[in-house]
Every structure is written in structure tokens, then in C-alpha cells.
Design a protein around this motif. Structure first.
Motif, PDB file in Angstrom:
ATOM      1  N   TRP A 300      53.128  30.816  45.344  1.00 31.16           N
ATOM      2  CA  TRP A 300      52.116  31.082  44.312  1.00 31.16           C
ATOM      3  C   TRP A 300      52.504  30.444  42.983  1.00 31.16           C
ATOM      4  CZ3 TRP A 300      47.397  31.891  45.097  1.00 31.16           C
ATOM      5  CH2 TRP A 300      46.545  32.283  44.063  1.00 31.16           C
ATOM      6  N   THR A 301      51.498  29.833  42.354  1.00 37.86           N
ATOM      7  CA  THR A 301      51.669  29.227  41.035  1.00 37.86           C
ATOM      8  C   THR A 301      50.607  29.791  40.107  1.00 37.86           C
ATOM      9  OG1 THR A 301      52.365  27.165  42.116  1.00 37.86           O
ATOM     10  CG2 THR A 301      51.867  27.055  39.770  1.00 37.86           C
ATOM     11  N   THR A 302      50.995  30.111  38.875  1.00 42.85           N
ATOM     12  CA  THR A 302      50.039  30.650  37.915  1.00 42.85           C
ATOM     13  C   THR A 302      50.467  30.294  36.503  1.00 42.85           C
ATOM     14  OG1 THR A 302      48.870  32.649  37.203  1.00 42.85           O
ATOM     15  CG2 THR A 302      51.218  32.864  37.682  1.00 42.85           C
ATOM     16  N   GLU A 303      49.498  30.307  35.586  1.00 44.43           N
ATOM     17  CA  GLU A 303      49.784  30.080  34.179  1.00 44.43           C
ATOM     18  C   GLU A 303      49.626  31.352  33.358  1.00 44.43           C
ATOM     19  OE1 GLU A 303      45.322  29.987  34.025  1.00 44.43           O
ATOM     20  OE2 GLU A 303      46.942  29.824  35.494  1.00 44.43           O
ATOM     21  N   ARG A 304      49.334  32.480  34.039  1.00 40.81           N
ATOM     22  CA  ARG A 304      49.148  33.740  33.334  1.00 40.81           C
ATOM     23  C   ARG A 304      49.656  34.881  34.203  1.00 40.81           C
ATOM     24  NH1 ARG A 304      42.631  34.293  32.909  1.00 40.81           N
ATOM     25  NH2 ARG A 304      43.183  36.383  32.176  1.00 40.81           N
ATOM     26  N   THR A 305      49.961  36.025  33.548  1.00 42.50           N
ATOM     27  CA  THR A 305      50.504  37.157  34.306  1.00 42.50           C
ATOM     28  C   THR A 305      49.667  38.416  34.157  1.00 42.50           C
ATOM     29  OG1 THR A 305      51.959  37.704  32.435  1.00 42.50           O
ATOM     30  CG2 THR A 305      52.874  36.314  34.175  1.00 42.50           C
ATOM     31  N   ASP A 306      48.568  38.344  33.392  1.00 38.58           N
ATOM     32  CA  ASP A 306      47.697  39.508  33.299  1.00 38.58           C
ATOM     33  C   ASP A 306      46.768  39.601  34.497  1.00 38.58           C
ATOM     34  OD1 ASP A 306      46.440  37.150  32.427  1.00 38.58           O
ATOM     35  OD2 ASP A 306      44.948  38.274  31.270  1.00 38.58           O
ATOM     36  N   ARG A 307      46.556  38.493  35.173  1.00 38.35           N
ATOM     37  CA  ARG A 307      45.786  38.441  36.411  1.00 38.35           C
ATOM     38  C   ARG A 307      46.010  37.064  37.047  1.00 38.35           C
ATOM     39  NH1 ARG A 307      39.674  39.232  35.666  1.00 38.35           N
ATOM     40  NH2 ARG A 307      39.799  38.754  37.887  1.00 38.35           N
ATOM     41  N   PHE A 308      45.465  36.870  38.237  1.00 37.48           N
ATOM     42  CA  PHE A 308      45.665  35.626  38.987  1.00 37.48           C
ATOM     43  C   PHE A 308      47.155  35.339  39.179  1.00 37.48           C
ATOM     44  CE2 PHE A 308      41.570  34.470  36.653  1.00 37.48           C
ATOM     45  CZ  PHE A 308      40.771  34.968  37.669  1.00 37.48           C
ATOM     46  N   ASN A 309      47.948  36.397  39.303  1.00 35.55           N
ATOM     47  CA  ASN A 309      49.399  36.237  39.411  1.00 35.55           C
ATOM     48  C   ASN A 309      49.956  36.828  40.694  1.00 35.55           C
ATOM     49  OD1 ASN A 309      48.736  38.865  38.492  1.00 35.55           O
ATOM     50  ND2 ASN A 309      50.788  39.153  37.633  1.00 35.55           N
ATOM     51  N   ARG A 310      49.067  37.077  41.687  1.00 39.52           N
ATOM     52  CA  ARG A 310      49.519  37.743  42.902  1.00 39.52           C
ATOM     53  C   ARG A 310      48.952  37.081  44.145  1.00 39.52           C
ATOM     54  NH1 ARG A 310      47.458  43.584  45.275  1.00 39.52           N
ATOM     55  NH2 ARG A 310      48.826  43.609  47.107  1.00 39.52           N
ATOM     56  N   ILE A 311      49.795  37.011  45.176  1.00 39.70           N
ATOM     57  CA  ILE A 311      49.349  36.712  46.530  1.00 39.70           C
ATOM     58  C   ILE A 311      50.033  37.721  47.451  1.00 39.70           C
ATOM     59  CG2 ILE A 311      51.094  34.866  46.635  1.00 39.70           C
ATOM     60  CD1 ILE A 311      47.903  35.176  48.800  1.00 39.70           C
ATOM     61  N   GLN A 312      49.275  38.695  47.927  1.00 45.22           N
ATOM     62  CA  GLN A 312      49.754  39.740  48.821  1.00 45.22           C
ATOM     63  C   GLN A 312      51.017  40.423  48.306  1.00 45.22           C
ATOM     64  OE1 GLN A 312      48.609  37.171  52.393  1.00 45.22           O
ATOM     65  NE2 GLN A 312      48.420  39.207  53.252  1.00 45.22           N
TER      66      GLN A 312
END
Length: 519
Positions: A300-312
Motif C-alpha cells: 500500500w502507498t498513500t500520501e495521507r493518513t486520515d483516510r486512504f491509508n489502509r488495505i485490509q
């Protein structure tokens, strides 16, 4: 004797008395109509003193489903600001709450209309015929397209509400869409893939999301698509997104490790007229790819941690570079081929034959010997009278050769060469812009041993399930080759209920949330 008898009576009565508050709390938990209200009821459940074993068994069994409405009906959700999403749900008449049912989320095309009312008037519901299953069709428009955060919330809330009312098979919730809906399928797979068992974009184009005018929100990462299998269909004759233009992107996905079945429909335009040909393959693909609740490998790659920061079972909590960072490749380029160019330019006069006005250098036409000034009389043995006839001749010819009869300086010449023209390789270019720093974590689990490789991540969480981890033994975690945890973890009923409230999923249940600091 009296004391013994009284003790026996009390022993028989006490368990029933103690379980009554627990049972009532569970009923309230199951009646919750959203993750937020379920979280509040989960806190009450924890305070009843429910054991981990009891909570785990009940969550695995799930709620008891009652009979529910079938057929097609509206499921309107209202977002912030009072904007209504006129979603549609279609439940088979044969729906039986006693068994689990597959769920399809299908995204419609034409999502660029600029206001909800225009979208409602012009929306054409076109569900693809399929096997008995529950079908959800969300509603989108220009200001809340599939690639906007507001629409992502609508879709996630919609699926959650359907799961609370209908007995949905969590391993068979798949995402599909046509045209803009196909493009939106790529977007959701890069931002919120946890729900989906498989992703099936039809006549869409992942590259559209890179166009600034589209307004796709957030950073997009091709590597996130490795977490789900893809079944992609595009038409060779599609004037909007022809299969030839999609192929380089499919090559990029495969280079990144994405599992892709790509079907280029020979007669397909920008429509689904080919559905009868692809339907069986499509449905077999869905059946053959149930979602594993706890896949051993995630990235998983993301630029934010408040959302869009999880895969299962992987959650990225804090971004930032670390000395131990690994060189994890960001696959973000595509080798765009130029459109096949035969190399002819002719006039459009309505005369017997058509005059060539230009032959492009280093093309098949030039190598064949065609020249400016030549008058085309025939192609493949058929006379041509105008440019339209030439275009039809090109469309009709399937190769491997093409033949011209031309008039040059009063002389008839026959020329032939290979056909169709080959695409000219183009330079690689970046797919998605990179505006903000991002972080990535790759994890591999083998029993109680978990190996992680990271880039640009300071802290992440591993959600561990008793389905795949033995809590009686130590859990060993290494990050970028360094051990960071080697100890027994105690299952927590608080963790179990917190994530169960959030996920509303009988298969993804977690007994421990291990916070990991990257060295």
C-alpha cells in the motif's frame, strides 16, 4: 441440605442473569445502522465484560437476517450540504436471507454532467445481465464523480447499509463499471480496495484520471492495484478508448505485478454490444476470485493518513523518511505508442479515383512506392471513387497485405505491401503527477512471522486475526531487515469490537492491533 439446594439454584440462575445484559447489548450492536453507531454500541458491549471468545464466535456468526424487500428500489443517501444521492439497489426475487449472496457494485457512464438534476434526467440505468445477485448502482454527476472523495463516501456507506439489511457474501463483493464507470473502477481500486473481491473496468481508461480537467482527487499509485485481480474489456473499434491505446497501460499494470485479464473486443465500439460474448468469462472470473479475508501479501502507498491509508490488515499511520527506508519502485510510466500511420494524405474530390497529395516519410505507404500525385484507382481489386471508399477499404482489409492500382503519368501501376501498419514506439511518460510526499509498506505474513519493507513511512499498524495468527506463540515482525517485535500478543476484545464495528464484516476479525515504529 437447604444450603446445598440454595447454592445449586443460585448456580443455575446466575449465568442466565449475567448473560441478559450481554445479549441486549449484542442486539443493539446488530441493529446499528452505521459504523459510527456500531462503534458506540461496541463500547457498551466491552463494558458488559463480554469475553473475547464469546465476542469472536458471535461476530463470526453475524447478525440474524430477516426477510427484506426484493426487486428494484431507490436507496437515497444524503451527503453533507443536503445533496441527495439517488442510488438504486436491485435484489433478486429469489433472495433468501438464510444464505449469503454475491454483491455487484456497478458504476454508470456519463458522470461528467454538471449538476445532480441534469444527471438524474439523463441517467440511463443499464445493469449488465448476470447471475442472481444483489446489484447496487450508485448515482454520480460532475461535482461528485467516481473519482471524488464525496462519491467514495457515498459508495462505502451504500455498501455498508446493504450489508446491514441483506445477507451479503463478504468474499464476493465486486466492483465494475462502463465508460466513466470503468475509469472510476480503477480509481476506487487505487484508493479503497478493501471491500472488493475483484475489479472489472469495461470500456474505461485509467489514463483519464491523470487529466487535470477530470479533477481526480488525491495522489494515485499504480502499485496499489496489485491487491486485487482485474478483468478489463475494451473495444478495438472504440472511438473514445480503443483497445490499442489501453494496451500500453495494461503492460504497465502487469509490470507492476497486477493480475490482469485483458480482452480486446474485435468489433467492440464504445458500448457493451459484446456482452453476450464476454458474459460467461466475466462471471467465471468473479466466481474464481473470491476475496481472501487475510491475504498473506499486501502492498500500500498513500500520501495521507486520515483516510486512504489502509488495505485490509495493513494501516499506515504516520509518514516520513527513515534511515532504514528501502528502494521500493514507484511504477508510474507508460510507453505510449503513436497511432498506426499508413502514411497517405489524399484529396476529397468526387472524381474517379483519388489523388494522393502527400506521402509521409518512413511509413508503409512510402516503402510501398506510393507517391504524391498518384491517382488511386483500386484497392484490393475494388474500384474507389472517393475518400470514403478508401476508408472503407482500409477498414475491410485484415492483412497481411494490401494492394493498390494507381495511375502515374498516364501509366497504371500495381503496388502492394504489408498491412495493417505497425504502431510506432513512443517515449515513456509519467502517468500520474507526484505533488506530495508519499509512503509505502509491503508486508508478507507466514504464520506468526511478518516481514515488512517500507519507504517514507514512520509508523504503521498490523491487524492480526486469530484465523491466521497463533496468539499462544510469539509474533515476530521485521522491518527493512531489522527485528522490531518478538513476543506473545494477548487478544483484545476492545480491538476485536472496534474493528468489527468499522468493517461490518464476518470474515475480517482482528484480535490485536500491533503498532510498529519503523527503525
Amino acid at each position: 441440605m437447604a444450603a446445598t439446594l440454595l447454592g445449586s439454584v443460585l448456580a443455575a440462575v446466575r449465568p442466565a442473569t449475567q448473560s441478559a445484559p450481554v445479549d441486549a447489548a449484542w442486539q443493539a450492536f446488530w441493529r446499528a445502522d452505521s459504523p459510527k453507531s456500531a462503534a458506540a454500541e461496541a463500547e457498551k458491549l466491552v463494558k458488559t465484560g463480554v469475553t473475547f471468545e464469546d465476542a469472536y464466535a458471535r461476530l463470526r456468526a453475524g447478525r440474524t437476517y430477516a426477510a427484506a424487500p426484493t426487486g428494484e428500489r431507490a436507496m437515497r443517501l444524503t451527503a453533507m450540504g443536503g445533496v441527495a444521492y439517488d442510488n438504486t439497489i436491485d435484489v433478486p426475487a429469489a433472495y433468501d436471507p438464510a444464505r449469503k449472496w454475491p454483491l455487484r457494485v456497478q458504476l454508470h457512464g456519463g458522470v461528467d454532467r454538471q449538476n445532480p438534476e441534469e444527471g438524474r434526467r439523463s441517467r440511463r440505468r443499464n445493469p449488465l445481465a448476470g447471475e442472481p445477485q444483489i446489484v447496487i448502482e450508485p448515482f454520480g454527476w460532475g461535482d461528485s464523480a467516481w473519482w471524488h472523495v464525496s462519491q467514495v463516501d457515498n459508495i462505502l456507506n451504500l455498501v455498508d447499509k446493504v450489508k446491514r439489511q441483506y445477507n451479503v457474501d463478504e468474499s464476493q463483493i465486486y466492483l465494475t463499471g462502463t465508460s466513466d464507470g470503468g475509469t472510476g473502477t480503477y480509481y476506487l481500486a487505487m484508493r479503497e480496495p478493501t471491500l472488493w473481491s475483484a475489479c472489472l473496468p469495461l470500456i474505461g481508461h485509467i489514463g483519464v484520471l491523470a487529466n487535470p480537467t477530470t479533477g481526480a482527487e488525491g495522489e494515485l499509485f499504480v502499485s496499489n492495484l496489485v491487491n486485487r485481480p482485474f478483468f478489463v474489456v475494451n473495444g478495438l473499434r472504440d472511438p473514445k478508448y480503443p483497445a490499442a491505446r489501453i494496451t500500453p497501460y495494461i503492460d504497465t499494470l502487469r509490470a507492476a505485478g497486477v493480475s490482469v485479464v485483458f480482452r480486446a473486443e474485435p468489433t467492440g465500439g464504445h458500448d457493451t454490444s459484446w456482452w453476450s460474448v464476454e458474459r460467461d468469462l466475466y462471471e467465471r472470473f468473479v466466481r474464481d476470485h473470491p476475496r481472501p479475508a487475510h491475504p498473506p501479501l499486501l502492498s500500500w502507498t498513500t500520501e495521507r493518513t486520515d483516510r486512504f491509508n489502509r488495505i485490509q490488515w495493513l494501516v499506515i499511520d504516520e509518514l516520513g523518511p527513515r534511515p532504514s527506508d528501502m528502494a521500493l519502485v514507484d511504477t508510474n510510466t507508460v510507453a505510449i505508442q503513436q497511432d498506426p500511420e499508413f502514411g497517405l494524405r489524399g484529396d476529397a474530390k468526387k472524381e474517379q479515383g483519388t489523388r494522393i497529395v502527400q506521402v509521409l516519410p518512413d511509413t508503409d505507404a512510402a516503402r510501398m512506392g506510393l507517391r504524391p500525385g498518384d491517382k488511386i484507382l483500386q484497392m484490393d481489386g475494388r474500384p474507389v471513387v472517393d475518400m470514403a471508399a478508401i476508408i472503407r477499404a482500409f477498414e475491410r482489409n485484415t492483412g497481411p497485405r494490401i494492394t493498390f492500382v494507381v495511375e502515374r503519368d498516364g501509366e497504371r501501376l500495381t503496388l502492394d505491401g504489408p498491412f495493417p501498419p505497425t504502431a510506432t514506439p513512443g517515449a515513456e511518460r509519467r502517468i500520474f503527477p507526484r505533488r506530495r510526499p508519499s509512503g509505502r509498506v509491503d508486508v508478507l505474513r507466514n504464520g506468526n512471522t511478518i516481514e515488512a519493507r517500507t519507504r517514507g513511512v514512520a509508523r504503521f499498524t498490523l491487524l492480526l486475526s486469530p484465523d491466521v495468527v497463533d496468539f499462544a506463540k510469539p509474533v515476530l515482525v521485521t522491518v527493512n531487515g531489522r527485528p522490531v517485535h518478538d513476543a506473545v500478543l494477548t487478544p483484545s476484545v476492545q480491538t476485536l469490537l472496534t474493528w468489527a464495528a468499522k468493517d461490518n464484516d464476518r470474515t475480517m476479525l482482528y484480535g490485536a492491533a500491533l503498532s510498529v515504529a519503523v527503525p
